[in-house]
Design a protein around this motif. Sequence first.
Motif, PDB file in Angstrom:
ATOM      1  N   UNK A  78      83.864  30.499 -25.990  1.00  0.00           N
ATOM      2  CA  UNK A  78      84.672  29.485 -26.661  1.00  0.00           C
ATOM      3  C   UNK A  78      85.555  28.754 -25.665  1.00  0.00           C
ATOM      4  N   UNK A  79      85.640  27.437 -25.784  1.00  0.00           N
ATOM      5  CA  UNK A  79      84.782  26.567 -26.599  1.00  0.00           C
ATOM      6  C   UNK A  79      83.375  26.487 -26.002  1.00  0.00           C
ATOM      7  N   UNK A  80      82.368  26.340 -26.831  1.00  0.00           N
ATOM      8  CA  UNK A  80      80.990  26.348 -26.337  1.00  0.00           C
ATOM      9  C   UNK A  80      80.639  25.076 -25.572  1.00  0.00           C
ATOM     10  N   UNK A  81      79.824  25.240 -24.547  1.00  0.00           N
ATOM     11  CA  UNK A  81      79.294  24.085 -23.813  1.00  0.00           C
ATOM     12  C   UNK A  81      77.893  23.715 -24.284  1.00  0.00           C
ATOM     13  N   UNK A  82      77.333  24.530 -25.180  1.00  0.00           N
ATOM     14  CA  UNK A  82      76.009  24.268 -25.742  1.00  0.00           C
ATOM     15  C   UNK A  82      76.089  24.334 -27.263  1.00  0.00           C
ATOM     16  N   UNK A  83      75.348  23.476 -27.962  1.00  0.00           N
ATOM     17  CA  UNK A  83      75.340  23.524 -29.425  1.00  0.00           C
ATOM     18  C   UNK A  83      74.675  24.807 -29.930  1.00  0.00           C
ATOM     19  N   UNK A  84      74.867  25.093 -31.193  1.00  0.00           N
ATOM     20  CA  UNK A  84      74.286  26.304 -31.778  1.00  0.00           C
ATOM     21  C   UNK A  84      72.792  26.145 -32.033  1.00  0.00           C
ATOM     22  N   UNK A  89      70.381  22.397 -28.243  1.00  0.00           N
ATOM     23  CA  UNK A  89      70.634  22.977 -26.919  1.00  0.00           C
ATOM     24  C   UNK A  89      69.634  22.460 -25.900  1.00  0.00           C
ATOM     25  N   UNK A  90      68.384  22.343 -26.321  1.00  0.00           N
ATOM     26  CA  UNK A  90      67.361  21.834 -25.404  1.00  0.00           C
ATOM     27  C   UNK A  90      67.671  20.400 -24.987  1.00  0.00           C
ATOM     28  N   UNK A  91      68.166  19.595 -25.898  1.00  0.00           N
ATOM     29  CA  UNK A  91      68.511  18.199 -25.569  1.00  0.00           C
ATOM     30  C   UNK A  91      69.658  18.149 -24.562  1.00  0.00           C
ATOM     31  N   UNK A  92      70.670  18.974 -24.796  1.00  0.00           N
ATOM     32  CA  UNK A  92      71.814  18.996 -23.874  1.00  0.00           C
ATOM     33  C   UNK A  92      71.382  19.507 -22.504  1.00  0.00           C
ATOM     34  N   UNK A  93      70.574  20.553 -22.489  1.00  0.00           N
ATOM     35  CA  UNK A  93      70.098  21.092 -21.213  1.00  0.00           C
ATOM     36  C   UNK A  93      69.243  20.069 -20.468  1.00  0.00           C
ATOM     37  N   UNK A 156      76.601  14.322 -26.131  1.00  0.00           N
ATOM     38  CA  UNK A 156      76.006  14.875 -27.337  1.00  0.00           C
ATOM     39  C   UNK A 156      77.133  15.281 -28.276  1.00  0.00           C
ATOM     40  N   UNK A 157      77.028  14.881 -29.512  1.00  0.00           N
ATOM     41  CA  UNK A 157      78.045  15.272 -30.487  1.00  0.00           C
ATOM     42  C   UNK A 157      79.387  14.629 -30.223  1.00  0.00           C
ATOM     43  N   UNK A 163      76.126  18.767 -20.737  1.00  0.00           N
ATOM     44  CA  UNK A 163      75.647  17.467 -20.245  1.00  0.00           C
ATOM     45  C   UNK A 163      76.769  16.664 -19.606  1.00  0.00           C
ATOM     46  N   UNK A 164      77.951  16.666 -20.216  1.00  0.00           N
ATOM     47  CA  UNK A 164      79.094  15.941 -19.658  1.00  0.00           C
ATOM     48  C   UNK A 164      79.598  16.608 -18.381  1.00  0.00           C
TER      49      UNK A 164
END
Length: 212
Positions: A78-84, A89-93, A156-157, A163-164
């Motif tokens: 927390x806070x997460x750097x990847x979505x659940x 997650x694949x898109x962010x990666x 993302x989001x 990604x950022x």
Amino acid sequence: MKLYNFFRSGTSHRLRIALNLKGLEAQYVPVDLRREEHLGEAFLALNPQGLVPALEVDGEVLIQSPAIIEWLEERHPEPPLLPRDAQARARVRALAAIVGCDIHPINNRRILEYLRKQLGQDEAAVNAWCGTWITAGFDAIEALLAADKERGDFCFGRAPTLADVYLVPQVESARRFKVDLAPYPLIRAVDAACGELDAFRRAAPGVQPDAG
């Protein structure tokens, strides 16, 4: 924790951002690449690869920024750097990997030093080399950002993700290598949104103890 890094290193920059986003403090230990301290015996004893960053935790040294950031995500979720969601997650990666796999490695300092010293290229040629690969990657990132109609101010989001963490240091490098960022309004907007956050501001190269 001790963070061995160099203020202008993109990989060091991304790790500083990740640590700040997680609310973690680390002792800043500068390794001056300009003086080749990363090739000295003391640093090679910590990281035989001779690259920054390295993170010393409880007597163990972690190397390679992707591995360290994954460790941070696992140990400090927390806070997460990847979505659940797995697809998200694949898109962010993928966005992070465009920088981490396809842009940064071939623009890294040791590559540029080879261009300068072994191949005799001047700074204009080095900047052109960097610009070629940054532009190729940014073209793809800009298109992916444009295609995501649900995202907020970030890659993302509506909160910073991995990604950022990867993109912002690459934008900093693009400016250093005189890449024209005018064709990338969405990337510039993400960079500006991140720049409003304390975690990103405190990680910026220009405010580090060894800058200058």
